[in-house]
Design a protein around this motif. Structure first.
Motif, PDB file in Angstrom:
ATOM      1  N   MET A   1       0.845  -1.180   0.000  1.00  0.00           N
ATOM      2  CA  MET A   1       0.000   0.000   0.000  1.00  0.00           C
ATOM      3  C   MET A   1       0.890   1.244   0.000  1.00  0.00           C
ATOM      4  N   HIS A   2       0.503   2.234  -0.776  1.00  0.00           N
ATOM      5  CA  HIS A   2       1.265   3.464  -0.886  1.00  0.00           C
ATOM      6  C   HIS A   2       0.931   4.405   0.264  1.00  0.00           C
ATOM      7  N   ASP A   3       1.956   5.121   0.699  1.00  0.00           N
ATOM      8  CA  ASP A   3       1.763   6.138   1.721  1.00  0.00           C
ATOM      9  C   ASP A   3       1.046   7.320   1.089  1.00  0.00           C
ATOM     10  N   PRO A   4      -0.176   7.654   1.556  1.00  0.00           N
ATOM     11  CA  PRO A   4      -0.901   8.763   0.933  1.00  0.00           C
ATOM     12  C   PRO A   4      -0.179  10.100   1.074  1.00  0.00           C
ATOM     13  N   ARG A   5       0.704  10.200   2.083  1.00  0.00           N
ATOM     14  CA  ARG A   5       1.399  11.461   2.321  1.00  0.00           C
ATOM     15  C   ARG A   5       2.697  11.583   1.522  1.00  0.00           C
ATOM     16  N   ALA A   6       3.029  10.555   0.746  1.00  0.00           N
ATOM     17  CA  ALA A   6       4.226  10.644  -0.097  1.00  0.00           C
ATOM     18  C   ALA A   6       4.050  11.819  -1.045  1.00  0.00           C
ATOM     19  N   GLY A   7       5.006  12.701  -1.063  1.00  0.00           N
ATOM     20  CA  GLY A   7       4.935  13.872  -1.919  1.00  0.00           C
ATOM     21  C   GLY A   7       4.378  15.107  -1.231  1.00  0.00           C
ATOM     22  N   PRO A  45      -1.253   8.674  -4.865  1.00  0.00           N
ATOM     23  CA  PRO A  45      -2.232   8.835  -3.788  1.00  0.00           C
ATOM     24  C   PRO A  45      -2.523  10.292  -3.419  1.00  0.00           C
ATOM     25  N   ILE A  46      -1.641  11.208  -3.803  1.00  0.00           N
ATOM     26  CA  ILE A  46      -1.855  12.628  -3.494  1.00  0.00           C
ATOM     27  C   ILE A  46      -3.115  13.149  -4.190  1.00  0.00           C
ATOM     28  N   ARG A  47      -3.588  12.407  -5.176  1.00  0.00           N
ATOM     29  CA  ARG A  47      -4.812  12.817  -5.887  1.00  0.00           C
ATOM     30  C   ARG A  47      -5.993  12.905  -4.926  1.00  0.00           C
ATOM     31  N   ASP A  48      -5.970  12.129  -3.843  1.00  0.00           N
ATOM     32  CA  ASP A  48      -7.059  12.197  -2.858  1.00  0.00           C
ATOM     33  C   ASP A  48      -7.088  13.540  -2.139  1.00  0.00           C
ATOM     34  N   LEU A  49      -5.946  14.197  -1.995  1.00  0.00           N
ATOM     35  CA  LEU A  49      -5.932  15.549  -1.417  1.00  0.00           C
ATOM     36  C   LEU A  49      -6.715  16.492  -2.326  1.00  0.00           C
ATOM     37  N   TYR A  50      -6.430  16.438  -3.617  1.00  0.00           N
ATOM     38  CA  TYR A  50      -7.108  17.308  -4.574  1.00  0.00           C
ATOM     39  C   TYR A  50      -8.609  17.017  -4.603  1.00  0.00           C
ATOM     40  N   GLN A  51      -8.937  15.722  -4.629  1.00  0.00           N
ATOM     41  CA  GLN A  51     -10.350  15.355  -4.672  1.00  0.00           C
ATOM     42  C   GLN A  51     -11.066  15.730  -3.375  1.00  0.00           C
ATOM     43  N   GLY A  78     -15.501  14.393   1.201  1.00  0.00           N
ATOM     44  CA  GLY A  78     -14.287  15.207   1.137  1.00  0.00           C
ATOM     45  C   GLY A  78     -13.484  15.132   2.421  1.00  0.00           C
ATOM     46  N   LEU A  79     -14.165  15.235   3.554  1.00  0.00           N
ATOM     47  CA  LEU A  79     -13.473  15.151   4.842  1.00  0.00           C
ATOM     48  C   LEU A  79     -12.816  13.788   5.028  1.00  0.00           C
ATOM     49  N   ASP A  80     -13.495  12.719   4.618  1.00  0.00           N
ATOM     50  CA  ASP A  80     -12.906  11.380   4.720  1.00  0.00           C
ATOM     51  C   ASP A  80     -11.595  11.304   3.951  1.00  0.00           C
ATOM     52  N   ARG A  81     -11.537  11.920   2.788  1.00  0.00           N
ATOM     53  CA  ARG A  81     -10.305  11.910   1.986  1.00  0.00           C
ATOM     54  C   ARG A  81      -9.210  12.777   2.616  1.00  0.00           C
ATOM     55  N   LEU A  82      -9.596  13.927   3.125  1.00  0.00           N
ATOM     56  CA  LEU A  82      -8.607  14.890   3.622  1.00  0.00           C
ATOM     57  C   LEU A  82      -7.897  14.428   4.891  1.00  0.00           C
ATOM     58  N   ARG A  83      -8.560  13.679   5.730  1.00  0.00           N
ATOM     59  CA  ARG A  83      -7.969  13.296   7.025  1.00  0.00           C
ATOM     60  C   ARG A  83      -6.624  12.580   6.872  1.00  0.00           C
ATOM     61  N   ALA A  84      -6.440  11.843   5.795  1.00  0.00           N
ATOM     62  CA  ALA A  84      -5.179  11.121   5.570  1.00  0.00           C
ATOM     63  C   ALA A  84      -4.003  12.066   5.352  1.00  0.00           C
ATOM     64  N   PHE A  85      -4.289  13.344   5.080  1.00  0.00           N
ATOM     65  CA  PHE A  85      -3.233  14.303   4.747  1.00  0.00           C
ATOM     66  C   PHE A  85      -2.955  15.289   5.873  1.00  0.00           C
ATOM     67  N   GLN A  86      -3.569  15.060   7.019  1.00  0.00           N
ATOM     68  CA  GLN A  86      -3.300  15.927   8.162  1.00  0.00           C
ATOM     69  C   GLN A  86      -1.894  15.655   8.675  1.00  0.00           C
ATOM     70  N   PRO A  87      -1.218  16.643   9.202  1.00  0.00           N
ATOM     71  CA  PRO A  87      -1.659  17.997   9.484  1.00  0.00           C
ATOM     72  C   PRO A  87      -1.560  18.945   8.280  1.00  0.00           C
TER      73      PRO A  87
END
Length: 143
Positions: A1-7, A45-51, A78-87
């Motif tokens: 599984m890819h780290d969503p915070r990569a990048g 996976p950074i595409r989820d931040l944009y979405q 949207g909130l479900d997707r964004l939480r992976a990119f906190q903080p």
């Protein structure tokens, strides 16, 4: 599984900065178009931040038009997707965006569909940038 915070430490792409400016100017339709282009072009996976940002914006677009179900659903997704990119990611203060959007979603639930038009527009988030990259202009919604 890819780290969503990569990048996340990379500078934000121009399309993200423009989408945030549009979001902060409450130009949610335009923000959707800008971020959708960015999201569709991204394969990582950074595409989820944009979405996630796109969906939160569309949620507020629906709220402004009295579509309670659409607003609730898009804010939730949207909130479900964004939480992976906190903080923060790409300079975006994701913590602040999530906190503000959750508060607005809570108020929307409290108001219910009959009173959606009473949602205080001041509850709509302003996306802030951390660091020097486009932060002042993006926060002010300037082009």
């Amino acid at each position: 599984m890819h780290d969503p915070r990569a990048g996340c430490d990379e500078p934000p792409p121009d399309g993200l900065i423009e989408g945030i400016r549009q979001f902060n100017r409450r130009e949610f339709f335009e923000c959707h178009e800008t971020l959708e282009t960015l999201w569709r072009a991204e394969r990582g996976p950074i595409r989820d931040l944009y979405q996630g940002i796109l969906q939160v914006g569309v949620g507020f677009y629906h709220a402004e038009r009295g579509n309670y179900v659409g607003a609730r659903e898009l804010l939730r997704r949207g909130l479900d997707r964004l939480r992976a990119f906190q903080p923060a990611c790409h300079g975006v203060d994701v913590d602040g965006l999530v906190y503000q959007a959750e508060a607005a979603a809570d108020e929307l639930r409290r108001l219910g569909p009959e009173r959606i038009d009473e949602l205080d527009p001041r509850l709509i988030p302003i996306i802030e940038m951390r660091g020097a990259v486009g932060s002042d202009a993006a926060q002010r919604g300037e082009a």
